[in-house]
Scaffold this motif. Structure first.
Motif, PDB file in Angstrom:
ATOM      1  N   THR A 479       6.752   3.334 -14.054  1.00  0.00           N
ATOM      2  CA  THR A 479       6.997   2.065 -13.357  1.00  0.00           C
ATOM      3  C   THR A 479       8.391   1.891 -13.978  1.00  0.00           C
ATOM      4  OG1 THR A 479       5.917   1.117 -15.470  1.00  0.00           O
ATOM      5  CG2 THR A 479       4.844   0.875 -13.659  1.00  0.00           C
ATOM      6  N   ALA A 480       9.282   0.745 -13.535  1.00  0.00           N
ATOM      7  CA  ALA A 480      10.385   0.351 -13.595  1.00  0.00           C
ATOM      8  C   ALA A 480      10.828   0.309 -15.240  1.00  0.00           C
ATOM      9  CB  ALA A 480      10.742  -0.805 -12.836  1.00  0.00           C
ATOM     10  N   ASN A 481       9.909   0.013 -16.044  1.00  0.00           N
ATOM     11  CA  ASN A 481      10.274   0.139 -17.455  1.00  0.00           C
ATOM     12  C   ASN A 481      10.265   1.336 -18.029  1.00  0.00           C
ATOM     13  OD1 ASN A 481       7.792   0.545 -17.549  1.00  0.00           O
ATOM     14  ND2 ASN A 481       7.256  -1.351 -18.875  1.00  0.00           N
ATOM     15  N   GLY A 482       9.909   2.440 -17.293  1.00  0.00           N
ATOM     16  CA  GLY A 482       9.955   3.803 -17.718  1.00  0.00           C
ATOM     17  C   GLY A 482       8.708   4.298 -18.180  1.00  0.00           C
ATOM     18  N   GLU A 483       7.820   3.352 -18.298  1.00  0.00           N
ATOM     19  CA  GLU A 483       6.486   4.058 -19.018  1.00  0.00           C
ATOM     20  C   GLU A 483       5.790   4.881 -17.860  1.00  0.00           C
ATOM     21  OE1 GLU A 483       2.266   1.973 -20.738  1.00  0.00           O
ATOM     22  OE2 GLU A 483       4.239   0.590 -20.145  1.00  0.00           O
ATOM     23  N   LEU A 484       5.256   5.678 -18.312  1.00  0.00           N
ATOM     24  CA  LEU A 484       4.520   6.733 -17.640  1.00  0.00           C
ATOM     25  C   LEU A 484       2.709   6.374 -17.769  1.00  0.00           C
ATOM     26  CD1 LEU A 484       3.654   9.176 -15.721  1.00  0.00           C
ATOM     27  CD2 LEU A 484       3.618  10.533 -18.242  1.00  0.00           C
ATOM     28  N   HIS A 485       2.201   6.164 -16.505  1.00  0.00           N
ATOM     29  CA  HIS A 485       0.823   5.777 -16.507  1.00  0.00           C
ATOM     30  C   HIS A 485      -0.026   6.864 -15.922  1.00  0.00           C
ATOM     31  CE1 HIS A 485       1.505   1.349 -17.107  1.00  0.00           C
ATOM     32  NE2 HIS A 485       2.581   1.773 -16.514  1.00  0.00           N
ATOM     33  N   PRO A 486      -0.737   7.690 -16.740  1.00  0.00           N
ATOM     34  CA  PRO A 486      -1.328   8.725 -16.066  1.00  0.00           C
ATOM     35  C   PRO A 486      -2.458   8.499 -15.249  1.00  0.00           C
ATOM     36  CG  PRO A 486      -1.083   8.954 -18.571  1.00  0.00           C
ATOM     37  CD  PRO A 486      -0.795   7.567 -18.153  1.00  0.00           C
ATOM     38  N   ALA A 487      -2.585   9.339 -14.149  1.00  0.00           N
ATOM     39  CA  ALA A 487      -3.707   9.369 -13.139  1.00  0.00           C
ATOM     40  C   ALA A 487      -4.181  10.643 -12.397  1.00  0.00           C
ATOM     41  CB  ALA A 487      -3.144   8.501 -12.029  1.00  0.00           C
ATOM     42  N   ASP A 488      -5.429  10.671 -12.310  1.00  0.00           N
ATOM     43  CA  ASP A 488      -5.829  11.622 -11.586  1.00  0.00           C
ATOM     44  C   ASP A 488      -6.016  11.360  -9.962  1.00  0.00           C
ATOM     45  OD1 ASP A 488      -6.572  13.046 -14.042  1.00  0.00           O
ATOM     46  OD2 ASP A 488      -8.001  11.633 -14.280  1.00  0.00           O
ATOM     47  N   VAL A 489      -6.251  10.285  -9.683  1.00  0.00           N
ATOM     48  CA  VAL A 489      -6.369   9.794  -8.401  1.00  0.00           C
ATOM     49  C   VAL A 489      -5.399   8.633  -8.132  1.00  0.00           C
ATOM     50  CG1 VAL A 489      -8.028   8.892  -6.563  1.00  0.00           C
ATOM     51  CG2 VAL A 489      -8.742  10.681  -8.421  1.00  0.00           C
ATOM     52  N   ILE A 490      -4.778   8.639  -6.997  1.00  0.00           N
ATOM     53  CA  ILE A 490      -4.149   7.310  -6.635  1.00  0.00           C
ATOM     54  C   ILE A 490      -4.485   6.733  -5.280  1.00  0.00           C
ATOM     55  CG2 ILE A 490      -1.842   6.322  -5.945  1.00  0.00           C
ATOM     56  CD1 ILE A 490      -0.485   8.496  -7.847  1.00  0.00           C
ATOM     57  N   VAL A 491      -5.204   5.488  -5.309  1.00  0.00           N
ATOM     58  CA  VAL A 491      -5.499   4.930  -4.046  1.00  0.00           C
ATOM     59  C   VAL A 491      -4.536   4.015  -3.812  1.00  0.00           C
ATOM     60  CG1 VAL A 491      -7.269   3.598  -3.064  1.00  0.00           C
ATOM     61  CG2 VAL A 491      -7.922   5.487  -4.873  1.00  0.00           C
ATOM     62  N   VAL A 492      -3.845   4.003  -2.631  1.00  0.00           N
ATOM     63  CA  VAL A 492      -3.104   3.371  -1.963  1.00  0.00           C
ATOM     64  C   VAL A 492      -3.570   2.133  -1.009  1.00  0.00           C
ATOM     65  CG1 VAL A 492      -0.781   3.062  -0.708  1.00  0.00           C
ATOM     66  CG2 VAL A 492      -1.261   5.120  -2.002  1.00  0.00           C
ATOM     67  N   SER A 493      -3.664   1.094  -1.531  1.00  0.00           N
ATOM     68  CA  SER A 493      -4.230  -0.113  -0.915  1.00  0.00           C
ATOM     69  C   SER A 493      -3.515  -1.228  -0.567  1.00  0.00           C
ATOM     70  CB  SER A 493      -5.575  -0.575  -1.641  1.00  0.00           C
ATOM     71  OG  SER A 493      -6.054  -1.850  -1.008  1.00  0.00           O
ATOM     72  N   THR A 494      -2.521  -0.755   0.349  1.00  0.00           N
ATOM     73  CA  THR A 494      -1.219  -1.739   0.978  1.00  0.00           C
ATOM     74  C   THR A 494      -1.611  -2.083   2.376  1.00  0.00           C
ATOM     75  OG1 THR A 494      -0.168   0.407   1.317  1.00  0.00           O
ATOM     76  CG2 THR A 494       0.095  -0.692  -0.743  1.00  0.00           C
ATOM     77  N   GLY A 495      -2.847  -2.265   2.786  1.00  0.00           N
ATOM     78  CA  GLY A 495      -2.985  -2.754   4.145  1.00  0.00           C
ATOM     79  C   GLY A 495      -2.710  -2.016   5.299  1.00  0.00           C
ATOM     80  N   PHE A 496      -2.391  -2.682   6.392  1.00  0.00           N
ATOM     81  CA  PHE A 496      -2.295  -1.952   7.875  1.00  0.00           C
ATOM     82  C   PHE A 496      -0.864  -2.258   8.610  1.00  0.00           C
ATOM     83  CE2 PHE A 496      -6.616  -2.396   6.514  1.00  0.00           C
ATOM     84  CZ  PHE A 496      -7.122  -1.371   6.868  1.00  0.00           C
ATOM     85  N   LYS A 497      -0.700  -1.622   9.260  1.00  0.00           N
ATOM     86  CA  LYS A 497       0.484  -1.746  10.384  1.00  0.00           C
ATOM     87  C   LYS A 497       0.169  -2.930  11.609  1.00  0.00           C
ATOM     88  CE  LYS A 497       2.090   2.857   9.782  1.00  0.00           C
ATOM     89  NZ  LYS A 497       2.398   4.156  10.491  1.00  0.00           N
ATOM     90  N   VAL A 498       0.291  -4.090  10.732  1.00  0.00           N
ATOM     91  CA  VAL A 498      -0.481  -5.243  11.848  1.00  0.00           C
ATOM     92  C   VAL A 498       0.351  -5.468  12.775  1.00  0.00           C
ATOM     93  CG1 VAL A 498      -1.409  -7.609  11.759  1.00  0.00           C
ATOM     94  CG2 VAL A 498      -1.571  -6.240   9.409  1.00  0.00           C
ATOM     95  N   THR A 499       1.777  -5.447  12.812  1.00  0.00           N
ATOM     96  CA  THR A 499       2.563  -5.826  14.025  1.00  0.00           C
ATOM     97  C   THR A 499       2.463  -4.855  15.062  1.00  0.00           C
ATOM     98  OG1 THR A 499       4.365  -4.538  13.140  1.00  0.00           O
ATOM     99  CG2 THR A 499       4.246  -6.938  12.362  1.00  0.00           C
ATOM    100  N   GLU A 500       1.929  -3.765  14.949  1.00  0.00           N
ATOM    101  CA  GLU A 500       1.828  -2.826  16.193  1.00  0.00           C
ATOM    102  C   GLU A 500       0.803  -3.296  16.936  1.00  0.00           C
ATOM    103  OE1 GLU A 500       1.591   1.254  15.065  1.00  0.00           O
ATOM    104  OE2 GLU A 500       3.649   1.426  14.075  1.00  0.00           O
ATOM    105  N   MET A 501      -0.405  -3.471  16.524  1.00  0.00           N
ATOM    106  CA  MET A 501      -1.622  -3.813  17.593  1.00  0.00           C
ATOM    107  C   MET A 501      -1.712  -2.937  18.802  1.00  0.00           C
ATOM    108  SD  MET A 501      -1.642  -8.031  17.402  1.00  0.00           S
ATOM    109  CE  MET A 501      -0.959  -8.870  15.837  1.00  0.00           C
ATOM    110  N   ALA A 502      -1.764  -3.314  19.886  1.00  0.00           N
ATOM    111  CA  ALA A 502      -1.918  -2.476  21.181  1.00  0.00           C
ATOM    112  C   ALA A 502      -0.580  -1.838  21.494  1.00  0.00           C
ATOM    113  CB  ALA A 502      -2.311  -3.270  22.143  1.00  0.00           C
ATOM    114  N   ALA A 503       0.400  -2.282  20.790  1.00  0.00           N
ATOM    115  CA  ALA A 503       1.885  -1.472  21.344  1.00  0.00           C
ATOM    116  C   ALA A 503       1.855  -0.033  20.951  1.00  0.00           C
ATOM    117  CB  ALA A 503       3.078  -2.108  20.450  1.00  0.00           C
TER     118      ALA A 503
END
Length: 647
Positions: A479-503
């Motif tokens: 993170t920005a404060n320089g701290e390391l957070h160990p992880a074995d799995v990263i799940v990215v739950s940041t939504g969808f490309k909503v503006t594209e739709m049928a385009a």
């Protein structure tokens, strides 16, 4: 036909009706407000709508089944229902109440006045009258056969439209890039995945009622329901799986769409009179990019692309995002993993729902499956509680003195209630309280339901991080404060490309105009969210400004749009019109109305980000209308809004 199906559901199976013990036991677990409406239908006696039987108003999503009535009144109501079935199944005195009586019945069961304009919509929604469009005079089969419809995507929208077209015997083909139907319910397989709308309203108005086991069902149960509907109405036989639309262009000479399909056997061309995008808004995962992601030695994926059968048991899991998916996922895995680190950009308001995870009792399920009119009125109660009632609290009051914290007095009261809930859940944890109380007005972002989210954050193996992510390294996140957070799995739950739709489907209309260019600048627009100028015979489902942001169900929206599209096709065939193309000035006027309405609504409130708005600040996704308004707008098309090309 729809009404005959409803009438079949209105006749209790003789064997179960004769078993008084089953009915008596079930009635003890039934919803009194719903049983009152059953009595009105079966007896025609309107005294059940008056005191002392009138239920008390209860705005909870899952209301008290005793309806606030004293025990002796409850007993009288149950006894009256039981008495009706002593000699077999009674013939209903009232099947369709009509608009006036329907309004009285709705108002009585809710304990509040319901506006009269809701009556015809709810009669359709409950299946008391037919929703589907009918032929004025049935054309020759050869004329209908020439109007083949190509539908892209096999989710809830395609099912709604497929059923409507099937009843009219209009030919259609559905192409689905995945190996099975369901759309978002096929793709999303993360732990805890489920619906955040009561499933008795997150279901179609037609067909046999599903035997739901919970009020808010999990992903597998919903997927099974959609599969059953597809088989029941013979939609599945029209679906071509593992077939992807890669391009479509309008052929002006022949008045048809020529689509390029990618299949297991290579590319092919497909001609259709009509093209429909049924992929909706939340179909293309948005994978946030982080420096160093490629160096991570563990597993990293978007929550919507959770690997089938993947287990996180005993692992250190990082979840990036705190939206609806994370609120379902994190509580579901917290007790099985070594640790969960949740990365939050914005705090979320979360609405507590008593009974969110409860199973429906056996007796209540028995009534839903067997008692005439019970399922219909139970569905109405769920529909209403997650419907238009919240919308007035989301409208800006220009005279409200505290616009920084709420948009009106009622919204401020909600803020206090939700704040009190957070404080009670996180009592003794000032560190979490500081991170979890949002600064923007309640419901300014998507409405979230508490799934023991705050309780989960208190667990010793769960950490909530609000520092910005700087980079990903081989063994975790820095993170920005320089701290390391160990992880074995990263799940990215940041939504969808909503503006594209049928385009994103690479659709080209008149004069070589591509839909991606028409919707440039992340600003998709469509008349009623359905049709676009210069794209004849092209229809959008769950398109721009049709997302149900104040509650409701996308299935309701899908049925409204299926009615509109099928009604357009009926009128085109009956009037021998080859093509319709919405007028530019009609769309422009509609967009101005949408934008004006949104300026009065919470989703344009400053100081927050939401996927409902594009990078210019315009609300392009959410619908500003009441559901009853959108139902009326889409019920019957007005061809004066379109350029017409006659045959």
């Amino acid at each position: 036909m729809r009404t005959s199906q409803q009438n079949e559901r209105s006749n209790m199976d003789q064997n179960t009706a004769a078993d008084e013990l089953d009915l008596s036991t079930a009635l003890a677990q039934g919803d009194i407000r719903v049983l009152l409406m059953v009595l009105v239908h079966l007896t025609g006696d309107l005294r059940w709508l008056e005191p002392p039987y009138t239920p008390k108003r209860d705005v909870r999503l899952i209301p008290d089944p005793q309806a606030g009535l004293p025990p002796h009144i409850q007993d009288e109501i149950r006894a009256a229902v039981l008495d009706l079935f002593r000699n077999g199944t009674p013939t209903p005195v009232i099947t369709d109440p009509g608009n006036d009586l329907m309004q009285k019945m709705m108002s009585a069961t809710l304990g509040e006045r319901v506006a009269p304009e809701y009556a015809p919509m709810i009669r359709e929604e409950m299946g008391l009258i037919a929703r589907d469009k009918r032929w004025t005079q049935r054309p020759a089969a050869s004329e209908i056969a020439q109007r083949h419809v190509l539908i892209v995507g096999a989710g809830v929208c395609a099912l709604a439209l497929g059923v409507a077209l099937g009843r009219l015997e209009i030919p259609y083909t559905i192409v689905e890039k995945n190996a099975d139907l369901g759309g978002t319910w096929y793709i999303n397989q993360y732990p805890g995945c489920g619906v955040d709308t009561p499933n008795h309203s997150y279901s179609f108005s037609f067909g046999e009622r599903n035997k739901w086991t919970r009020y808010f069902s999990q992903r597998d149960e919903i997927q099974d329901y959609l599969k059953r509907v597809a088989v029941e109405f013979d939609v599945r036989s029209h679906i071509r799986f593992e077939t992807e639309l890669t391009a479509a262009r309008w052929d002006e000479t022949n008045r048809c769409w020529i689509s390029t399909l990618s299949t297991a056997n290579g590319e092919e061309q497909f001609r259709s009179a009509v093209l429909v995008s049924a992929i909706g808004q939340l179909n293309d995962p948005s994978m946030a990019k982080f420096e160093g992601a490629e160096t991570f030695t563990g597993d990293i994926f978007h929550s919507a692309l959770w690997p089938k059968g993947f287990s996180v048991k005993g692992k250190r899991v990082a979840v990036i995002g705190t939206g609806a998916t994370a609120m379902q996922l994190v509580p579901s895995i917290a007790d099985d993993v070594a640790s969960v680190t949740v990365y939050q950009r914005t705090a979320q308001w979360s609405r507590p729902v008593a009974g969110y995870s409860d199973r429906i009792t056996d007796g209540a399920r028995w009534l839903l499956e067997h008692l005439p009119f019970y399922a219909e009125w139970f569905r109405f109660n769920m529909f209403w509680r997650y419907g238009d009632g919240l919308l007035p609290f989301l409208r800006k009051d220009p005279n409200w003195p505290h616009p920084d914290r709420a948009v009106n007095k009622g919204n401020d009261r909600h803020r206090q209630e939700l704040t009190d809930f957070i404080l009670s859940e996180l009592e003794g944890r000032p560190d979490l309280i500081a991170k979890c109380v949002p600064t923007y007005p309640p419901y300014g972002k998507r409405i979230l339901l508490d799934n023991n989210w705050f309780k989960t954050l208190r667990k010793p193996n769960v950490e909530l991080v609000t520092d910005k992510i700087d980079r990903i390294v081989p063994d975790g996140i820095v993170t920005a404060n320089g701290e390391l957070h160990p992880a074995d799995v990263i799940v990215v739950s940041t939504g969808f490309k909503v503006t594209e739709m049928a385009a994103r489907l690479n659709i080209t209309g008149r004069e070589g105009r591509n839909l991606r260019d028409a919707w440039a600048g992340d600003n998709p627009t469509a008349y009623l969210g359905i049709t676009v100028p210069d794209f004849p015979n092209f229809f959008n489902m769950l398109g721009p400004n049709t997302g149900p942001a104040h509650g409701g169900s996308v299935i309701f929206q899908a049925e409204c749009q299926a009615r509109y599209i099928s009604a357009c096709l009926v009128e085109m065939i009956e009037r021998k019109i080859l093509a319709i193309d919405v007028q530019r000035e009609v769309l422009d006027a509609y967009v101005r109305k949408v934008d004006h309405e949104h300026e009065q609504m919470i989703w344009t409130h400053p100081g927050m980000t939401t996927y409902y708005r594009n990078r210019h600040g315009r609300v392009f996704s959410a619908m500003p209308w009441r559901f009853v308004d959108y139902w009326e707008m889409t019920h019957d098309p007005d061809f004066r809004d379109y350029h017409l090309t006659a045959g």
